[in-house]
Design a protein around this motif. Structure first.
Motif, PDB file in Angstrom:
ATOM      1  N   ASP A   1       0.679  -1.320   0.005  1.00 49.77           N
ATOM      2  CA  ASP A   1       0.127  -0.182  -0.101  1.00 49.77           C
ATOM      3  C   ASP A   1       0.769   1.406  -0.102  1.00 49.77           C
ATOM      4  OD1 ASP A   1      -2.561  -1.554   0.431  1.00 49.77           O
ATOM      5  OD2 ASP A   1      -1.835  -1.898   2.374  1.00 49.77           O
ATOM      6  N   PHE A   2       1.969   1.284   0.654  1.00 52.80           N
ATOM      7  CA  PHE A   2       2.923   2.349   0.708  1.00 52.80           C
ATOM      8  C   PHE A   2       4.259   1.804   0.364  1.00 52.80           C
ATOM      9  CE2 PHE A   2       3.109   6.362   3.704  1.00 52.80           C
ATOM     10  CZ  PHE A   2       3.884   6.950   2.692  1.00 52.80           C
ATOM     11  N   ILE A   3       4.750   2.489  -0.467  1.00 59.40           N
ATOM     12  CA  ILE A   3       6.326   2.240  -0.610  1.00 59.40           C
ATOM     13  C   ILE A   3       7.168   3.430  -0.530  1.00 59.40           C
ATOM     14  CG2 ILE A   3       8.015   1.450  -2.521  1.00 59.40           C
ATOM     15  CD1 ILE A   3       5.686  -0.124  -3.651  1.00 59.40           C
ATOM     16  N   PHE A   4       8.223   3.246   0.292  1.00 61.14           N
ATOM     17  CA  PHE A   4       9.304   4.341   0.267  1.00 61.14           C
ATOM     18  C   PHE A   4      10.585   3.846  -0.288  1.00 61.14           C
ATOM     19  CE2 PHE A   4      12.779   6.456   2.927  1.00 61.14           C
ATOM     20  CZ  PHE A   4      12.544   7.633   2.341  1.00 61.14           C
ATOM     21  N   ILE A   5      11.069   4.799  -1.123  1.00 58.44           N
ATOM     22  CA  ILE A   5      12.231   4.421  -1.783  1.00 58.44           C
ATOM     23  C   ILE A   5      13.143   5.642  -1.969  1.00 58.44           C
ATOM     24  CG2 ILE A   5      11.253   4.573  -4.177  1.00 58.44           C
ATOM     25  CD1 ILE A   5      13.159   2.506  -5.181  1.00 58.44           C
ATOM     26  N   ASP A   6      14.391   5.370  -1.564  1.00 61.04           N
ATOM     27  CA  ASP A   6      15.281   6.504  -1.460  1.00 61.04           C
ATOM     28  C   ASP A   6      16.734   6.001  -2.020  1.00 61.04           C
ATOM     29  OD1 ASP A   6      16.847   8.899  -0.923  1.00 61.04           O
ATOM     30  OD2 ASP A   6      17.508   8.024   0.960  1.00 61.04           O
ATOM     31  N   PRO A   7      16.795   5.745  -3.407  1.00 59.94           N
ATOM     32  CA  PRO A   7      17.943   5.062  -4.209  1.00 59.94           C
ATOM     33  C   PRO A   7      19.214   6.217  -4.034  1.00 59.94           C
ATOM     34  CG  PRO A   7      16.539   5.957  -5.661  1.00 59.94           C
ATOM     35  CD  PRO A   7      15.657   6.187  -4.436  1.00 59.94           C
ATOM     36  N   PRO A   8      20.506   5.598  -4.287  1.00 54.35           N
ATOM     37  CA  PRO A   8      21.478   6.261  -4.374  1.00 54.35           C
ATOM     38  C   PRO A   8      21.629   6.871  -5.795  1.00 54.35           C
ATOM     39  CG  PRO A   8      22.250   3.645  -4.878  1.00 54.35           C
ATOM     40  CD  PRO A   8      20.688   3.950  -4.300  1.00 54.35           C
ATOM     41  N   THR A   9      22.320   8.109  -5.847  1.00 58.18           N
ATOM     42  CA  THR A   9      22.213   9.088  -6.951  1.00 58.18           C
ATOM     43  C   THR A   9      22.947   8.102  -8.111  1.00 58.18           C
ATOM     44  OG1 THR A   9      22.405  10.903  -5.787  1.00 58.18           O
ATOM     45  CG2 THR A   9      23.379  11.101  -7.994  1.00 58.18           C
TER      46      THR A   9
ATOM     47  N   LEU B   1       2.641  -1.840  -6.202  1.00 57.08           N
ATOM     48  CA  LEU B   1       1.862  -0.709  -6.010  1.00 57.08           C
ATOM     49  C   LEU B   1       0.307  -1.357  -5.945  1.00 57.08           C
ATOM     50  CD1 LEU B   1       1.904   1.862  -4.367  1.00 57.08           C
ATOM     51  CD2 LEU B   1       1.630   3.040  -6.386  1.00 57.08           C
ATOM     52  N   ARG B   2      -0.360  -1.459  -4.889  1.00 58.39           N
ATOM     53  CA  ARG B   2      -1.702  -1.728  -4.963  1.00 58.39           C
ATOM     54  C   ARG B   2      -2.577  -0.577  -5.607  1.00 58.39           C
ATOM     55  NH1 ARG B   2      -1.128  -4.639   0.338  1.00 58.39           N
ATOM     56  NH2 ARG B   2      -1.486  -6.965  -0.042  1.00 58.39           N
ATOM     57  N   PRO B   3      -3.667  -0.706  -6.058  1.00 57.26           N
ATOM     58  CA  PRO B   3      -4.575   0.336  -6.553  1.00 57.26           C
ATOM     59  C   PRO B   3      -4.801   1.351  -5.093  1.00 57.26           C
ATOM     60  CG  PRO B   3      -5.385  -1.764  -7.303  1.00 57.26           C
ATOM     61  CD  PRO B   3      -4.259  -1.950  -6.706  1.00 57.26           C
ATOM     62  N   GLY B   4      -4.919   2.481  -5.447  1.00 55.73           N
ATOM     63  CA  GLY B   4      -4.983   3.430  -4.128  1.00 55.73           C
ATOM     64  C   GLY B   4      -3.633   3.503  -3.384  1.00 55.73           C
ATOM     65  N   GLY B   5      -2.611   2.937  -3.679  1.00 49.25           N
ATOM     66  CA  GLY B   5      -1.451   2.951  -2.724  1.00 49.25           C
ATOM     67  C   GLY B   5      -0.556   4.051  -3.331  1.00 49.25           C
ATOM     68  N   THR B   6       0.464   4.546  -2.401  1.00 53.27           N
ATOM     69  CA  THR B   6       1.278   5.637  -2.676  1.00 53.27           C
ATOM     70  C   THR B   6       2.737   5.269  -2.643  1.00 53.27           C
ATOM     71  OG1 THR B   6      -0.354   6.912  -1.504  1.00 53.27           O
ATOM     72  CG2 THR B   6       1.770   7.726  -1.736  1.00 53.27           C
ATOM     73  N   ILE B   7       3.566   5.755  -3.482  1.00 57.76           N
ATOM     74  CA  ILE B   7       4.904   5.793  -3.677  1.00 57.76           C
ATOM     75  C   ILE B   7       5.515   7.044  -2.992  1.00 57.76           C
ATOM     76  CG2 ILE B   7       7.114   5.359  -4.806  1.00 57.76           C
ATOM     77  CD1 ILE B   7       5.349   3.584  -6.882  1.00 57.76           C
ATOM     78  N   LEU B   8       6.603   6.913  -1.966  1.00 51.85           N
ATOM     79  CA  LEU B   8       7.356   8.276  -1.572  1.00 51.85           C
ATOM     80  C   LEU B   8       8.362   8.055  -2.140  1.00 51.85           C
ATOM     81  CD1 LEU B   8       7.633  10.811  -0.258  1.00 51.85           C
ATOM     82  CD2 LEU B   8       7.748   9.750   1.999  1.00 51.85           C
ATOM     83  N   PHE B   9       8.889   8.795  -3.160  1.00 47.07           N
ATOM     84  CA  PHE B   9      10.242   8.637  -3.902  1.00 47.07           C
ATOM     85  C   PHE B   9      11.151   9.609  -3.570  1.00 47.07           C
ATOM     86  CE2 PHE B   9      12.427   9.603  -8.000  1.00 47.07           C
ATOM     87  CZ  PHE B   9      13.599   8.730  -7.724  1.00 47.07           C
ATOM     88  N   SER B  10      12.161   9.405  -3.248  1.00 42.75           N
ATOM     89  CA  SER B  10      13.460  10.745  -2.890  1.00 42.75           C
ATOM     90  C   SER B  10      14.780  10.158  -3.303  1.00 42.75           C
ATOM     91  CB  SER B  10      13.554  10.770  -1.278  1.00 42.75           C
ATOM     92  OG  SER B  10      14.211  11.686  -0.828  1.00 42.75           O
ATOM     93  N   ASN B  11      15.479  11.400  -3.843  1.00 36.76           N
ATOM     94  CA  ASN B  11      16.981  10.970  -4.007  1.00 36.76           C
ATOM     95  C   ASN B  11      17.687  12.134  -3.609  1.00 36.76           C
ATOM     96  OD1 ASN B  11      17.468  12.554  -6.670  1.00 36.76           O
ATOM     97  ND2 ASN B  11      15.492  11.647  -7.022  1.00 36.76           N
ATOM     98  N   ASN B  12      18.877  12.066  -3.738  1.00 35.15           N
ATOM     99  CA  ASN B  12      19.726  13.356  -3.489  1.00 35.15           C
ATOM    100  C   ASN B  12      20.544  14.018  -4.669  1.00 35.15           C
ATOM    101  OD1 ASN B  12      20.005  11.240  -1.086  1.00 35.15           O
ATOM    102  ND2 ASN B  12      20.052  13.317  -0.398  1.00 35.15           N
ATOM    103  N   LYS B  13      19.958  13.535  -5.898  1.00 34.47           N
ATOM    104  CA  LYS B  13      20.763  14.166  -7.050  1.00 34.47           C
ATOM    105  C   LYS B  13      20.287  15.697  -7.453  1.00 34.47           C
ATOM    106  CE  LYS B  13      21.361  13.675 -11.928  1.00 34.47           C
ATOM    107  NZ  LYS B  13      22.758  13.894 -11.908  1.00 34.47           N
ATOM    108  N   ARG B  14      21.288  16.496  -7.321  1.00 34.72           N
ATOM    109  CA  ARG B  14      21.206  17.701  -7.576  1.00 34.72           C
ATOM    110  C   ARG B  14      20.485  17.959  -8.957  1.00 34.72           C
ATOM    111  NH1 ARG B  14      23.498  21.869  -4.777  1.00 34.72           N
ATOM    112  NH2 ARG B  14      24.827  21.500  -2.999  1.00 34.72           N
ATOM    113  N   ASN B  15      19.386  18.918  -9.236  1.00 33.12           N
ATOM    114  CA  ASN B  15      18.761  19.216 -10.401  1.00 33.12           C
ATOM    115  C   ASN B  15      18.294  17.976 -11.088  1.00 33.12           C
ATOM    116  OD1 ASN B  15      19.661  22.104 -10.195  1.00 33.12           O
ATOM    117  ND2 ASN B  15      21.753  21.609 -10.904  1.00 33.12           N
TER     118      ASN B  15
END
Length: 707
Positions: free
Chosen positions: A615-623, A651-665
């Motif tokens: 239902d909820f995926i958090f992903i913070d991959p390397p640059t 991702l299930r229907p109605g689910g959310t991905i919080l996607f983060s990364n540290n790449k500038r620009n």
């Protein structure tokens, strides 16, 4: 004439060449950490007695070229070992080096040992003694390529073990390195000049100096030598040379008038120094005094030398705390030691910078395996009038200090509304002071960003000294609680491995969650402070949901999800170290149960294989990553659509991905996302708390869902 070689610490090879020539060696040539030479028996004995720089002296027996391990065995066995030592003598083999055939030095030592034993059995019918504890004969085997040099350790125990030091201080200085310091400083050219060591510790440097000044051979105290068990040993010749050296020492000890003085704050260590000096027979030549090095003053009737090995490195004190000491030392030397020469040994460039003195000479040396530098300074003499007018050099970095004070004032207001005890105080706000300053409860972590090539290295180092000097005053923190790190790109296993340093562990508090942080042993502490609001968002939106955390690091996002009521959490990371850390964090928060899974895997490969949905995926991959532990390289800009395609399947229907990364620009491919049937909303501003708001590039964050 026989062939020999003398091992020596790296950096001292050229000094040993000169010493061996003075002692009568012929055909002298240096190598890396070794010097080869030829000598007759008289000269070889003299070198053992008088060498102040060598580590061990080996008499070459033979040099072999072999094809494989069996060939090595037979060639060693063909040497007539019974003509070299008695079968009743205990021996051992020191084997150095490997090649394709001898891949392990222990295997090489075993082959040589077996060959020697079998030679004795065939020639004498008697097995020789074998021992690793105090052997009378040490066979030295050095392998380079397919060539093996075999020799008898002529000296026996390392030459730097003079016999006077039975107890050591906290960080003992090796005797041959102390002798090298005295030579490199220039004092050894005229040993009648005064010599002071204000950080004398267990007295090694002063004892070596006293033996030089008194013309006492450094090997006089030793009772056991490797050549005693060699059948070619000439005891009468040795006794004659030993008696001559003893006579010279007696004369020198009675005639020596060189002023020698040492100081140390530690009374117990100073007692060791006195005992060591007494065993060396030079106690009457050295004045020892307990006291602060900053209060040491010149001795004798003429300018002399300060040669010293002050504390440095993590073993003896925090670097930040030592910066103040070195800064005060520089002021003291310039104020009180006019026309004297200073030689100072240290491993930390920043501490040299803190002296604010310009070195005349610099020498790279090694204290055991630690690379160090010896710097020589000529201290300018000043008149009483000049000294009266001279004011202590002000600490630099006032601009940095003012900004830090301003930030501290702002943070205090903000913190009243926050349930946290770890936050950022400064993040390269000023271009000239390129550091980040984080507070972890009552500890401060300073991260030095590697300066660009356009910035003068010397200026960057000087500014860092200013930063480390200002922080204790502005933040009113003990310098021993300030930790300095240098940030640079980590490769391969380096990002997962411990740093060789002391351990400082804390439990950080963040919006009701507890996290284990380690301030010293890894480049990062275990908690990315800039993701604090993202984790709070996860906690507020996880109730009743299945939560997946990819590239999870120490699992802090998973902890927040579980505390927020997630029905399950799955934490995936490639590092067993970090996964173990994540499990510790769960236990710290009282989170248990099979619903919390920890998976060690390459996240990209795991994504391709996974058939579950969340239902909820958090992903913070390397640059970017091209780790050998991953099958292919990964670039977050280039590969984010491929990543999203795999995530959509999970991702299930109605689910959310919080996607983060540290790449500038970083630029999200919104058209490509739409083609995948996904929408993405940039929420970066919502995930940057006040302590990171100034740095808009520190990370970017997106909410992704099915269209």
């Amino acid at each position: 004439m026989k062939r020999f070689y003398a091992a020596v610490p790296k950096g001292l090879e050229y000094l040993l060449v000169d010493e061996l020539k003075e002692l009568g060696a012929q055909e002298v040539r240096e190598g890396l950490a070794v010097v080869h030479f030829q000598a007759d028996l008289t000269t070889a004995y003299r070198i053992c007695l008088w060498s102040r720089l060598g580590s061990r002296v080996v008499m070459v027996i033979n040099e072999l070229e072999f094809e494989d391990a069996d060939d090595l065995y037979y060639q060693v066995k063909d040497i007539h070992w019974p003509s070299l030592f008695n079968s009743l003598r205990g021996f051992m083999v020191d084997f150095h080096g490997t090649n394709r055939e001898i891949r392990n030095s222990q295997f090489g030592a075993l082959k040589v040992k077996d060959a020697v034993v079998d030679c004795f059995m065939e020639e004498c019918g008697q097995r020789p003694g074998i021992t690793k504890k105090d052997p009378e004969i040490r066979i030295d085997a050095v392998l380079k390529g397919n060539k093996l040099s075999l020799g008898l350790n002529f000296a026996g125990a390392p030459l730097h073990q003079r016999g006077y030091r039975t107890e050591r201080g906290q960080a003992p200085l090796r005797e041959n390195l102390a002798a090298a310091m005295l030579i490199r400083s220039g004092w050894a050219k005229d040993t009648s000049l005064p010599l002071v060591d204000p950080f004398c510790g267990s007295g090694t440097l002063l004892i070596e100096a006293a033996m030089m000044a008194a013309d006492k051979a450094p090997g006089l105290l030793r009772e056991h030598w490797g050549f005693h068990a060699w059948l070619g040993h000439d005891e009468a010749l040795w006794q004659q040379m030993h008696a001559e050296a003893s006579l010279r020492a007696n004369r020198g000890l009675n005639a020596c008038t060189t002023p020698l003085a040492g100081r140390d704050l530690d009374g117990q260590v100073l007692t060791l120094a006195k005992h060591n000096a007494k065993r060396a027979g030079v106690r009457h030549l050295i004045e020892f005094e307990q006291g602060d090095a900053l209060e040491a003053r010149p001795i004798g009737d003429q300018p002399g030398f300060v040669v010293t090995n002050p504390p440095y490195g993590e073993r003896l004190g925090n670097l930040s705390g030592l910066i103040g000491l070195y800064s005060e030392l520089g002021q003291s030397f310039k104020r009180h030691w006019g026309d004297w020469r200073l030689s100072l040994l240290c491993s930390e460039e920043m501490l040299f910078n803190a002296l604010r003195m310009r070195a005349d000479k610099e020498y790279r040396l090694f204290n055991s395996n630690l690379e160090v530098k010896l710097c020589n300074y000529a201290i300018k003499g000043r008149s009483e009038e000049e000294l009266a007018k001279a004011a202590p050099a002000p600490l630099g970095g006032e601009e940095f200090a003012n900004r830090l004070r301003k930030n501290l004032k702002l943070r205090k207001r903000w913190l009243k509304k926050q349930d946290i005890d770890c936050y950022r105080l400064y993040d390269a706000d000023l271009p000239d002071y390129n550091v980040a300053v984080d507070r972890y409860q009552d500890w401060i972590v300073v991260q030095e960003y590697a300066p660009p090539k356009s910035v003068d290295e010397a200026k960057a180092k000087a500014r860092l000294v200013d930063v480390m000097g200002q922080i204790p005053m502005v933040l009113e923190v003990d310098p021993a609680r300030i930790i300095l790190k240098t940030r640079q790109r980590q490769k391969g296993k380096n990002q997962y491995e411990k740093r060789n340093t002391r351990s400082v562990d804390l439990v950080a508090n963040e919006y009701g969650a507890k996290f284990k942080v380690n301030l010293t042993e890894y480049l990062d502490t275990g908690l990315f402070l800039d993701h604090r609001l993202a984790r709070q968002m996860i906690q507020q939106n996880s109730k009743g949901k299945s939560f997946l955390n990819l590239f999870a690091y120490t699992g802090s996002a998973s902890v927040h999800a579980a505390l927020g009521g997630a029905k399950s959490t799955t934490t995936v990371d490639m590092s067993n170290t970090y996964l173990g850390w994540a499990e510790d964090n769960f236990e710290l928060n009282g989170l248990k149960g099979r619903q919390h899974q920890f998976v060690q895997a390459d996240c990209l490969q795991w994504l391709e294989r996974c058939n579950q949905q969340y239902d909820f995926i958090f992903i913070d991959p390397p640059t970017f990553s091209n780790s050998k532990r991953m099958q292919a390289s990964f670039d977050v800009q280039r590969d984010h659509l491929v990543l999203m395609r795999n995530l959509k399947r999970l991702l299930r229907p109605g689910g959310t991905i919080l996607f983060s990364n540290n790449k500038r620009n970083f630029k999200m491919d919104l058209e490509g996302m739409a083609e995948l049937g996904l929408s993405a909303k940039n929420i970066s501003d919502q995930t940057l708390s006040e302590d990171f708001a100034r740095n808009k590039q520190i990370h970017n964050a997106w909410l992704v869902s099915h269209v």
